[in-house]
Design a protein around this motif. Structure first.
Motif, PDB file in Angstrom:
ATOM      1  N   GLY A   1      -4.094  10.398 -13.275  1.00  0.00           N
ATOM      2  CA  GLY A   1      -5.236  10.433 -12.376  1.00  0.00           C
ATOM      3  C   GLY A   1      -4.959   9.959 -10.964  1.00  0.00           C
ATOM      4  N   VAL A   2      -3.719   9.616 -10.649  1.00  0.00           N
ATOM      5  CA  VAL A   2      -3.369   9.122  -9.313  1.00  0.00           C
ATOM      6  C   VAL A   2      -2.405  10.102  -8.650  1.00  0.00           C
ATOM      7  CG1 VAL A   2      -2.340   7.218  -8.001  1.00  0.00           C
ATOM      8  CG2 VAL A   2      -3.661   6.734 -10.070  1.00  0.00           C
ATOM      9  N   TRP A   3      -2.726  10.494  -7.429  1.00  0.00           N
ATOM     10  CA  TRP A   3      -1.868  11.380  -6.649  1.00  0.00           C
ATOM     11  C   TRP A   3      -0.864  10.533  -5.867  1.00  0.00           C
ATOM     12  CZ3 TRP A   3      -2.036  16.638  -6.847  1.00  0.00           C
ATOM     13  CH2 TRP A   3      -3.172  17.217  -7.416  1.00  0.00           C
ATOM     14  N   ARG A   4       0.427  10.832  -6.062  1.00  0.00           N
ATOM     15  CA  ARG A   4       1.470  10.101  -5.332  1.00  0.00           C
ATOM     16  C   ARG A   4       2.468  11.086  -4.733  1.00  0.00           C
ATOM     17  NH1 ARG A   4       0.721   6.294  -9.637  1.00  0.00           N
ATOM     18  NH2 ARG A   4       0.012   4.330  -8.757  1.00  0.00           N
ATOM     19  N   LEU A   5       2.966  10.742  -3.585  1.00  0.00           N
ATOM     20  CA  LEU A   5       4.003  11.536  -2.924  1.00  0.00           C
ATOM     21  C   LEU A   5       5.285  11.443  -3.740  1.00  0.00           C
ATOM     22  CD1 LEU A   5       4.757  13.095  -0.281  1.00  0.00           C
ATOM     23  CD2 LEU A   5       5.561  10.901   0.568  1.00  0.00           C
ATOM     24  N   SER A   6       5.847  12.596  -4.087  1.00  0.00           N
ATOM     25  CA  SER A   6       7.033  12.622  -4.925  1.00  0.00           C
ATOM     26  C   SER A   6       8.252  13.196  -4.201  1.00  0.00           C
ATOM     27  CB  SER A   6       6.750  13.442  -6.187  1.00  0.00           C
ATOM     28  OG  SER A   6       7.882  13.519  -7.010  1.00  0.00           O
ATOM     29  N   ARG A   7       8.047  14.258  -3.447  1.00  0.00           N
ATOM     30  CA  ARG A   7       9.123  14.890  -2.680  1.00  0.00           C
ATOM     31  C   ARG A   7       8.570  15.219  -1.304  1.00  0.00           C
ATOM     32  NH1 ARG A   7      10.850  13.068  -6.584  1.00  0.00           N
ATOM     33  NH2 ARG A   7      12.183  13.978  -8.180  1.00  0.00           N
ATOM     34  N   ALA A   8       9.375  15.038  -0.286  1.00  0.00           N
ATOM     35  CA  ALA A   8       8.918  15.343   1.071  1.00  0.00           C
ATOM     36  C   ALA A   8      10.055  15.934   1.885  1.00  0.00           C
ATOM     37  CB  ALA A   8       8.387  14.084   1.752  1.00  0.00           C
ATOM     38  N   PHE A   9       9.713  16.950   2.667  1.00  0.00           N
ATOM     39  CA  PHE A   9      10.632  17.541   3.623  1.00  0.00           C
ATOM     40  C   PHE A   9       9.970  17.448   4.983  1.00  0.00           C
ATOM     41  CE2 PHE A   9      11.574  19.419  -0.430  1.00  0.00           C
ATOM     42  CZ  PHE A   9      12.962  19.434  -0.470  1.00  0.00           C
ATOM     43  N   SER A  10      10.553  16.683   5.874  1.00  0.00           N
ATOM     44  CA  SER A  10      10.060  16.523   7.232  1.00  0.00           C
ATOM     45  C   SER A  10      11.074  17.223   8.123  1.00  0.00           C
ATOM     46  CB  SER A  10       9.946  15.034   7.578  1.00  0.00           C
ATOM     47  OG  SER A  10       9.361  14.858   8.837  1.00  0.00           O
ATOM     48  N   ILE A  11      10.665  18.378   8.670  1.00  0.00           N
ATOM     49  CA  ILE A  11      11.634  19.287   9.301  1.00  0.00           C
ATOM     50  C   ILE A  11      11.143  19.802  10.645  1.00  0.00           C
ATOM     51  CG2 ILE A  11      12.676  20.027   7.128  1.00  0.00           C
ATOM     52  CD1 ILE A  11      10.789  22.484   7.220  1.00  0.00           C
ATOM     53  N   ASP A  12      12.055  20.446  11.351  1.00  0.00           N
ATOM     54  CA  ASP A  12      11.750  21.145  12.605  1.00  0.00           C
ATOM     55  C   ASP A  12      11.228  20.185  13.681  1.00  0.00           C
ATOM     56  OD1 ASP A  12      11.717  23.447  14.176  1.00  0.00           O
ATOM     57  OD2 ASP A  12       9.658  23.977  13.589  1.00  0.00           O
TER      58      ASP A  12
ATOM     59  N   ALA B   1       0.839  -1.206   0.000  1.00  0.00           N
ATOM     60  CA  ALA B   1       0.000   0.000   0.000  1.00  0.00           C
ATOM     61  C   ALA B   1       0.871   1.251   0.000  1.00  0.00           C
ATOM     62  CB  ALA B   1      -0.937  -0.004   1.198  1.00  0.00           C
ATOM     63  N   LEU B   2       1.954   1.236   0.767  1.00  0.00           N
ATOM     64  CA  LEU B   2       2.854   2.385   0.781  1.00  0.00           C
ATOM     65  C   LEU B   2       3.487   2.586  -0.590  1.00  0.00           C
ATOM     66  CD1 LEU B   2       4.203   4.687   2.308  1.00  0.00           C
ATOM     67  CD2 LEU B   2       6.044   3.094   2.894  1.00  0.00           C
ATOM     68  N   ALA B   3       3.916   1.521  -1.217  1.00  0.00           N
ATOM     69  CA  ALA B   3       4.546   1.616  -2.541  1.00  0.00           C
ATOM     70  C   ALA B   3       3.610   2.271  -3.544  1.00  0.00           C
ATOM     71  CB  ALA B   3       4.971   0.236  -3.026  1.00  0.00           C
ATOM     72  N   ASP B   4       2.316   2.027  -3.420  1.00  0.00           N
ATOM     73  CA  ASP B   4       1.349   2.600  -4.341  1.00  0.00           C
ATOM     74  C   ASP B   4       1.105   4.091  -4.084  1.00  0.00           C
ATOM     75  OD1 ASP B   4      -0.456   2.233  -6.562  1.00  0.00           O
ATOM     76  OD2 ASP B   4      -2.094   2.490  -5.113  1.00  0.00           O
ATOM     77  N   LEU B   5       1.499   4.575  -2.923  1.00  0.00           N
ATOM     78  CA  LEU B   5       1.269   5.971  -2.556  1.00  0.00           C
ATOM     79  C   LEU B   5       2.415   6.901  -2.934  1.00  0.00           C
ATOM     80  CD1 LEU B   5      -0.291   5.364   0.957  1.00  0.00           C
ATOM     81  CD2 LEU B   5      -1.436   6.476  -0.964  1.00  0.00           C
ATOM     82  N   VAL B   6       3.539   6.350  -3.388  1.00  0.00           N
ATOM     83  CA  VAL B   6       4.717   7.172  -3.674  1.00  0.00           C
ATOM     84  C   VAL B   6       5.228   6.920  -5.095  1.00  0.00           C
ATOM     85  CG1 VAL B   6       5.362   7.217  -1.228  1.00  0.00           C
ATOM     86  CG2 VAL B   6       6.401   5.522  -2.723  1.00  0.00           C
ATOM     87  N   THR B   7       5.958   7.899  -5.635  1.00  0.00           N
ATOM     88  CA  THR B   7       6.524   7.769  -6.977  1.00  0.00           C
ATOM     89  C   THR B   7       7.799   6.932  -6.946  1.00  0.00           C
ATOM     90  OG1 THR B   7       7.832   9.798  -6.753  1.00  0.00           O
ATOM     91  CG2 THR B   7       5.608  10.018  -7.708  1.00  0.00           C
ATOM     92  N   ASP B   8       8.158   6.387  -8.094  1.00  0.00           N
ATOM     93  CA  ASP B   8       9.408   5.612  -8.206  1.00  0.00           C
ATOM     94  C   ASP B   8      10.620   6.427  -7.789  1.00  0.00           C
ATOM     95  OD1 ASP B   8       8.363   3.188  -9.106  1.00  0.00           O
ATOM     96  OD2 ASP B   8       8.519   3.755 -11.211  1.00  0.00           O
ATOM     97  N   ASP B   9      10.616   7.710  -8.158  1.00  0.00           N
ATOM     98  CA  ASP B   9      11.780   8.561  -7.905  1.00  0.00           C
ATOM     99  C   ASP B   9      11.621   9.402  -6.630  1.00  0.00           C
ATOM    100  OD1 ASP B   9       9.813  10.318  -8.797  1.00  0.00           O
ATOM    101  OD2 ASP B   9      11.171  11.442 -10.104  1.00  0.00           O
ATOM    102  N   LEU B  10      10.867   8.901  -5.670  1.00  0.00           N
ATOM    103  CA  LEU B  10      10.633   9.598  -4.410  1.00  0.00           C
ATOM    104  C   LEU B  10      11.944  10.097  -3.806  1.00  0.00           C
ATOM    105  CD1 LEU B  10       8.770  10.244  -1.892  1.00  0.00           C
ATOM    106  CD2 LEU B  10       9.556   8.041  -1.022  1.00  0.00           C
ATOM    107  N   GLU B  11      11.890  11.300  -3.242  1.00  0.00           N
ATOM    108  CA  GLU B  11      12.971  11.834  -2.419  1.00  0.00           C
ATOM    109  C   GLU B  11      12.341  12.298  -1.114  1.00  0.00           C
ATOM    110  OE1 GLU B  11      15.016  14.903  -4.563  1.00  0.00           O
ATOM    111  OE2 GLU B  11      15.772  13.500  -6.064  1.00  0.00           O
ATOM    112  N   PHE B  12      12.783  11.703  -0.009  1.00  0.00           N
ATOM    113  CA  PHE B  12      12.251  12.022   1.313  1.00  0.00           C
ATOM    114  C   PHE B  12      13.397  12.570   2.155  1.00  0.00           C
ATOM    115  CE2 PHE B  12      11.172  11.083   5.701  1.00  0.00           C
ATOM    116  CZ  PHE B  12       9.847  11.471   5.782  1.00  0.00           C
ATOM    117  N   TYR B  13      13.305  13.850   2.495  1.00  0.00           N
ATOM    118  CA  TYR B  13      14.340  14.527   3.276  1.00  0.00           C
ATOM    119  C   TYR B  13      13.845  14.691   4.707  1.00  0.00           C
ATOM    120  CZ  TYR B  13      16.126  15.742  -1.343  1.00  0.00           C
ATOM    121  OH  TYR B  13      16.601  15.688  -2.630  1.00  0.00           O
ATOM    122  N   HIS B  14      14.646  14.239   5.659  1.00  0.00           N
ATOM    123  CA  HIS B  14      14.280  14.277   7.067  1.00  0.00           C
ATOM    124  C   HIS B  14      15.398  14.974   7.835  1.00  0.00           C
ATOM    125  CE1 HIS B  14      13.289  12.795  11.092  1.00  0.00           C
ATOM    126  NE2 HIS B  14      12.099  12.449  10.610  1.00  0.00           N
ATOM    127  N   ASP B  15      15.054  15.949   8.654  1.00  0.00           N
ATOM    128  CA  ASP B  15      16.085  16.736   9.328  1.00  0.00           C
ATOM    129  C   ASP B  15      16.880  15.953  10.374  1.00  0.00           C
ATOM    130  OD1 ASP B  15      14.127  16.626  11.307  1.00  0.00           O
ATOM    131  OD2 ASP B  15      14.069  18.785  11.657  1.00  0.00           O
TER     132      ASP B  15
END
Length: 162
Positions: free
Chosen positions: A146-157, A49-63
């Motif tokens: 037609g599908v919304w997927r997480l592509s870039r994320a910044f989890s900060i502060d 389910a998680l794999a279906d929610l994100v793009t192949d080229d996902l970039e997740f930045y965490h502080d």
């Protein structure tokens, strides 16, 4: 018309434009995707389910944890975390969006940026839950076929609960 110009024109005709909904519907759509993402992340332990929610080229930045690049790496990290939560005395977390903090901005032809704040609760095993931290986030939701997927994320502060 030159051949390159003709090919470019044909490519535009063959590629359907990504149409971003107007703001009220966009807000509802992104809020639903946010809920789906964090439900999977914190409640379901479902790597598919998680794999279906994100793009192949996902970039997740965490502080605190740095960068996780690609869907495969993100899902594998998540799968390991799910395995660790199977023990009876494991720590379990819950995320709650801070009411009124979510903002959504359309990105024409691409998708939308969601910004907000959230708090985190934790409990060990069946123990009591307690507020342990807070953070801010900014994410790019990409609309593709037609599908919304997480592509870039910044989890900060990230900070301890006050």
């Amino acid at each position: 018309m030159t051949l390159p110009a003709l090919l470019a024109a044909l490519a535009i005709l063959q590629t359907p434009a990504t149409v971003i909904p107007d703001q009220p519907l966009l807000d509802e759509t992104i809020a639903a995707r946010d809920t789906a993402l964090f439900s999977v992340m914190f409640d379901q332990c479902d790597p598919a389910a998680l794999a279906d929610l994100v793009t192949d080229d996902l970039e997740f930045y965490h502080d605190q944890a740095g960068l996780i690049a690609t869907r495969a790496a993100f899902v594998e990290d998540y799968r390991r975390g799910c395995e660790a939560r199977k023990t009876p005395d494991a720590f379990r977390s819950r995320r709650e969006l801070v009411a009124g903090s979510m903002r959504v901005y359309a990105i024409p032809g691409i998708g939308a940026v969601e910004e907000g704040s959230h708090v985190f609760y934790e409990r060990q095993g069946d123990g009591p839950e307690k507020l342990v931290g807070r953070a801010r986030f900014s994410v790019l939701w990409k609309l593709d076929d037609g599908v919304w997927r997480l592509s870039r994320a910044f989890s900060i502060d990230h900070a301890a609960a006050e």
